[in-house]
Design a protein around this motif. Structure first.
Motif, PDB file in Angstrom:
ATOM      1  N   ILE A  13      39.402  45.397  33.416  1.00 29.51           N
ATOM      2  CA  ILE A  13      38.085  45.545  34.049  1.00 29.51           C
ATOM      3  C   ILE A  13      38.200  45.327  35.551  1.00 29.51           C
ATOM      4  O   ILE A  13      37.701  46.125  36.348  1.00 29.51           O
ATOM      5  N   GLN A  14      38.861  44.261  35.948  1.00 28.97           N
ATOM      6  CA  GLN A  14      39.045  43.970  37.377  1.00 28.97           C
ATOM      7  C   GLN A  14      39.778  45.112  38.065  1.00 28.97           C
ATOM      8  O   GLN A  14      39.384  45.542  39.162  1.00 28.97           O
ATOM      9  N   LEU A  15      40.821  45.628  37.432  1.00 25.86           N
ATOM     10  CA  LEU A  15      41.594  46.719  38.015  1.00 25.86           C
ATOM     11  C   LEU A  15      40.740  47.980  38.146  1.00 25.86           C
ATOM     12  O   LEU A  15      40.738  48.627  39.208  1.00 25.86           O
ATOM     13  N   ALA A  16      39.986  48.333  37.123  1.00 24.79           N
ATOM     14  CA  ALA A  16      39.148  49.542  37.165  1.00 24.79           C
ATOM     15  C   ALA A  16      38.080  49.425  38.249  1.00 24.79           C
ATOM     16  O   ALA A  16      37.837  50.377  39.004  1.00 24.79           O
ATOM     17  N   MET A  17      37.444  48.263  38.326  1.00 20.54           N
ATOM     18  CA  MET A  17      36.420  48.054  39.354  1.00 20.54           C
ATOM     19  C   MET A  17      37.041  48.112  40.745  1.00 20.54           C
ATOM     20  O   MET A  17      36.521  48.788  41.643  1.00 20.54           O
ATOM     21  N   SER A  18      38.142  47.417  40.931  1.00 22.28           N
ATOM     22  CA  SER A  18      38.787  47.379  42.250  1.00 22.28           C
ATOM     23  C   SER A  18      39.322  48.746  42.661  1.00 22.28           C
ATOM     24  O   SER A  18      39.257  49.104  43.845  1.00 22.28           O
ATOM     25  N   GLU A  19      39.827  49.520  41.711  1.00 23.91           N
ATOM     26  CA  GLU A  19      40.288  50.870  42.047  1.00 23.91           C
ATOM     27  C   GLU A  19      39.132  51.737  42.524  1.00 23.91           C
ATOM     28  O   GLU A  19      39.264  52.505  43.481  1.00 23.91           O
ATOM     29  N   THR A  20      37.967  51.599  41.888  1.00 19.60           N
ATOM     30  CA  THR A  20      36.793  52.347  42.326  1.00 19.60           C
ATOM     31  C   THR A  20      36.399  51.921  43.734  1.00 19.60           C
ATOM     32  O   THR A  20      36.176  52.761  44.611  1.00 19.60           O
ATOM     33  N   TRP A  21      36.309  50.615  43.947  1.00 18.21           N
ATOM     34  CA  TRP A  21      35.909  50.114  45.267  1.00 18.21           C
ATOM     35  C   TRP A  21      36.889  50.535  46.356  1.00 18.21           C
ATOM     36  O   TRP A  21      36.480  50.980  47.432  1.00 18.21           O
ATOM     37  N   THR A  22      38.184  50.357  46.122  1.00 19.67           N
ATOM     38  CA  THR A  22      39.159  50.662  47.178  1.00 19.67           C
ATOM     39  C   THR A  22      39.194  52.158  47.480  1.00 19.67           C
ATOM     40  O   THR A  22      39.379  52.548  48.634  1.00 19.67           O
ATOM     41  N   ARG A  23      39.001  52.977  46.465  1.00 24.43           N
ATOM     42  CA  ARG A  23      38.958  54.432  46.685  1.00 24.43           C
ATOM     43  C   ARG A  23      37.814  54.800  47.635  1.00 24.43           C
ATOM     44  O   ARG A  23      37.901  55.764  48.387  1.00 24.43           O
ATOM     45  N   LEU A  24      36.745  54.009  47.628  1.00 20.72           N
ATOM     46  CA  LEU A  24      35.571  54.270  48.461  1.00 20.72           C
ATOM     47  C   LEU A  24      35.544  53.438  49.748  1.00 20.72           C
ATOM     48  O   LEU A  24      34.540  53.448  50.461  1.00 20.72           O
ATOM     49  N   ASP A  25      36.615  52.695  50.021  1.00 20.92           N
ATOM     50  CA  ASP A  25      36.677  51.790  51.174  1.00 20.92           C
ATOM     51  C   ASP A  25      35.598  50.711  51.114  1.00 20.92           C
ATOM     52  O   ASP A  25      34.986  50.359  52.129  1.00 20.92           O
ATOM     53  N   TRP A  26      35.381  50.184  49.912  1.00 22.25           N
ATOM     54  CA  TRP A  26      34.370  49.148  49.691  1.00 22.25           C
ATOM     55  C   TRP A  26      34.998  47.803  49.334  1.00 22.25           C
ATOM     56  O   TRP A  26      34.344  46.943  48.770  1.00 22.25           O
TER      57      TRP A  26
ATOM     58  N   VAL B  61      37.356  43.505  44.032  1.00 18.95           N
ATOM     59  CA  VAL B  61      36.751  42.368  43.344  1.00 18.95           C
ATOM     60  C   VAL B  61      37.829  41.577  42.612  1.00 18.95           C
ATOM     61  O   VAL B  61      38.802  42.147  42.116  1.00 18.95           O
ATOM     62  N   GLU B  62      37.639  40.268  42.580  1.00 19.05           N
ATOM     63  CA  GLU B  62      38.447  39.394  41.728  1.00 19.05           C
ATOM     64  C   GLU B  62      37.496  38.753  40.738  1.00 19.05           C
ATOM     65  O   GLU B  62      36.417  38.283  41.116  1.00 19.05           O
ATOM     66  N   ILE B  63      37.889  38.760  39.469  1.00 20.42           N
ATOM     67  CA  ILE B  63      37.051  38.210  38.407  1.00 20.42           C
ATOM     68  C   ILE B  63      37.757  37.004  37.810  1.00 20.42           C
ATOM     69  O   ILE B  63      38.946  37.065  37.492  1.00 20.42           O
ATOM     70  N   SER B  64      37.018  35.913  37.662  1.00 15.76           N
ATOM     71  CA  SER B  64      37.586  34.703  37.056  1.00 15.76           C
ATOM     72  C   SER B  64      36.764  34.321  35.836  1.00 15.76           C
ATOM     73  O   SER B  64      35.544  34.467  35.811  1.00 15.76           O
ATOM     74  N   ASP B  65      37.454  33.853  34.812  1.00 20.17           N
ATOM     75  CA  ASP B  65      36.803  33.411  33.583  1.00 20.17           C
ATOM     76  C   ASP B  65      36.494  31.925  33.719  1.00 20.17           C
ATOM     77  O   ASP B  65      37.401  31.089  33.684  1.00 20.17           O
TER      78      ASP B  65
ATOM     79  N   LEU C 150      31.416  34.497  33.940  1.00 19.38           N
ATOM     80  CA  LEU C 150      32.481  35.128  34.711  1.00 19.38           C
ATOM     81  C   LEU C 150      32.116  35.016  36.181  1.00 19.38           C
ATOM     82  O   LEU C 150      30.966  35.264  36.557  1.00 19.38           O
ATOM     83  N   GLY C 151      33.062  34.653  37.001  1.00 19.56           N
ATOM     84  CA  GLY C 151      32.860  34.626  38.442  1.00 19.56           C
ATOM     85  C   GLY C 151      33.386  35.922  39.035  1.00 19.56           C
ATOM     86  O   GLY C 151      34.446  36.402  38.639  1.00 19.56           O
ATOM     87  N   LEU C 152      32.627  36.499  39.941  1.00 20.06           N
ATOM     88  CA  LEU C 152      33.039  37.720  40.631  1.00 20.06           C
ATOM     89  C   LEU C 152      33.046  37.431  42.125  1.00 20.06           C
ATOM     90  O   LEU C 152      32.057  36.926  42.660  1.00 20.06           O
ATOM     91  N   CYS C 153      34.137  37.727  42.771  1.00 14.43           N
ATOM     92  CA  CYS C 153      34.227  37.561  44.217  1.00 14.43           C
ATOM     93  C   CYS C 153      34.558  38.930  44.793  1.00 14.43           C
ATOM     94  O   CYS C 153      35.643  39.468  44.561  1.00 14.43           O
TER      95      CYS C 153
ATOM     96  N   SER D  48      32.212  38.947  54.717  1.00 11.47           N
ATOM     97  CA  SER D  48      33.498  39.358  54.145  1.00 11.47           C
ATOM     98  C   SER D  48      33.660  39.010  52.674  1.00 11.47           C
ATOM     99  O   SER D  48      34.552  39.533  52.017  1.00 11.47           O
ATOM    100  N   THR D  49      32.823  38.141  52.143  1.00 13.72           N
ATOM    101  CA  THR D  49      32.961  37.680  50.757  1.00 13.72           C
ATOM    102  C   THR D  49      31.585  37.476  50.140  1.00 13.72           C
ATOM    103  O   THR D  49      30.768  36.728  50.677  1.00 13.72           O
ATOM    104  N   ILE D  50      31.352  38.132  49.008  1.00  7.37           N
ATOM    105  CA  ILE D  50      30.090  37.988  48.290  1.00  7.37           C
ATOM    106  C   ILE D  50      30.430  37.524  46.882  1.00  7.37           C
ATOM    107  O   ILE D  50      31.201  38.175  46.173  1.00  7.37           O
ATOM    108  N   GLN D  51      29.882  36.364  46.501  1.00  5.67           N
ATOM    109  CA  GLN D  51      30.184  35.798  45.191  1.00  5.67           C
ATOM    110  C   GLN D  51      29.007  35.983  44.243  1.00  5.67           C
ATOM    111  O   GLN D  51      27.858  35.755  44.607  1.00  5.67           O
ATOM    112  N   LEU D  52      29.355  36.419  43.021  1.00  8.45           N
ATOM    113  CA  LEU D  52      28.359  36.649  41.983  1.00  8.45           C
ATOM    114  C   LEU D  52      28.839  36.011  40.690  1.00  8.45           C
ATOM    115  O   LEU D  52      29.987  35.553  40.599  1.00  8.45           O
TER     116      LEU D  52
END
Length: 157
Positions: free
Chosen positions: A66-79, A82-86, A91-94, A145-149
């Motif tokens: 999930i983290q890889l799929a999300m991050s690949e989408t974001w990086t492809r768009l220059d956005w 994300v790092e996800i922690s259990d 779940l923590g999202l940074c 530079s960092t948004i935590q959810l």
């Protein structure tokens, strides 16, 4: 300002194309003049939901996938990415290096970051998460530079 800070500031300013920056900041200013902060946050969550429907994730079986799929989408768009922690109860999202502050202006970040709530909510629901679980911004953890959810049961208050 030291050299490292100068480089970081320079790169951050380039996260939003100059052809869009004035337009997006003007749009953000008009929205902020017409809508209350809660309405702005709701609007941005809805925009994020739509964004995620337009860019669905592939099927994922693990949190790492999930983290890889999300991050690949974001990086492809220059956005950024994300790092996800259990965590114990959520779940923590940074989310790192979002262009929101540059595109909308740092004064718009408090409500603009709700865009990410909407995106992550929709993506997790697409992947099978219960609609009872909510993605929410962590109070005091929204910076340029960092948004935590977090994804979990709604927090009281």
């Amino acid at each position: 300002m030291d050299a490292t800070s100068s480089v970081i500031s320079y790169l951050a300013a380039r996260q939003c194309s100059s052809q869009w920056k004035a337009f997006l900041r003007s749009t953000a200013g008009e929205l902020a003049d017409k809508l209350a902060p809660a309405e702005l946050s709701t609007f941005m969550r809805r925009v994020g939901n739509r964004f995620a429907r337009e860019l669905p994730l592939p099927a994922c079986a693990t949190l790492d996938e999930i983290q890889l799929a999300m991050s690949e989408t974001w990086t492809r768009l220059d956005w950024g990415w994300v790092e996800i922690s259990d965590e114990n109860d959520h779940l923590g999202l940074c989310h790192y290096c979002s262009p929101l502050a540059v595109a909308l202006g740092s004064e718009s970040l408090a409500w603009g970051a709700s865009f990410l709530e909407g995106v992550y909510q929709q993506w997790f629901e697409q992947l099978g998460a219960s609609a009872r679980l909510r993605v929410s911004l962590i109070a005091g953890a929204v910076e340029p530079s960092t948004i935590q959810l977090r994804l979990g049961a709604p927090v009281a208050g």
